[in-house]
Design a protein around this motif. Sequence first.
Motif: not given
Length: 340
Positions: A37-43, A63-75
């Motif tokens: 998985a890649a890291v982006n400024p978005y993350d 008030t808290r993250p909408k997604s508990r698990v981060a990251g968006i780019d994957a292979a």
Amino acid sequence: MKAIVQERFGPPDVLRTADIAAPEIGAGQVLVRVRAAAVNPYDWHMLRGDPYVARLMGGVGLTRPKSRVAGIDAAGEVAAVGAGVHGLRVGDEVLGFCKGAFAEYARTTPDLLVPKPAGLTFKEAAAVPMAAVTALRGIRTVGRVEAGHRVLVNGAGGGVGTFAVQIAAALDAEVTGVCGTRNVDLVRSLGAAHVVDHTREDFTDRGERYDVILDNVGNRPPGRLRRALAPHGILVANGGGSPGRLFGAVGSMLRIVAVDAVVRQRLRPILPAVPDGPVHQDLLAVTALVAAGRLTPVVDRTYPLADTAAGVRHVEGGHARGKTVITVSATTGSDSPGSP
């Protein structure tokens, strides 16, 4: 499964490794076994919950993250497909957008995935989705670059920049890349005809005019950028890494729009390509360039899943050269190109 989770907004240190249940899929969904998985400024924007205005818009969480698990780019590999999914089978190697990519498994939809080019490792493939699609949109879709155009890419050594230089060169444009000293040779090797070392000179003071400027840095006001833009040129402002906890990219994009309304030159803001709209054709376009040998991901550093916080910290600090990638699970073929 192992995953990187966050329970609250904050710096990379709030990330932790946890054992959680793998996502369940329903009709029209795909489960991907994530290899990288890649890291982006978005993350890191999502991690910190900034700019604050984004919380009010509902995309991040209030008030808290909408997604508990981060990251968006994957292979990785298709692990399961839901009812009604066509064109994908278990075992297919894919790349694309998977929310929650910093985990061993992530759930997505088939329109956000494309086949992984056989010549790429999973680490290289993970570097493609957001950065390459953002670059494609900045150069081809919004910038409308054509053969013979003079194109300047500011931030040419970064994730989007390294792809943008190659895409503009593939369109037979005359490319000038702006980067730091350590990236000069890299940017030239990617197809830039000219390279400006920003530690030695300011490209807006050189007297050169460009048909298209893709600004990935955002460290100069529109007035200075316009000095380097041809009278009817296009400035494409990529706000993905814009600083500012209150308004961030939103504020800089509004300034661009305001200036555009009163000048002959065209000033166009773009934001990073995220899966909130059609991206499938753009993913196919960039992977076709990869398959043709016209586009090569530049991977700066890799971190194991347990060290994701360090990878995010590296990108947030502005130190990345090309892309930073998280290795999630080992492959049976030692991550060799095209290995099963």
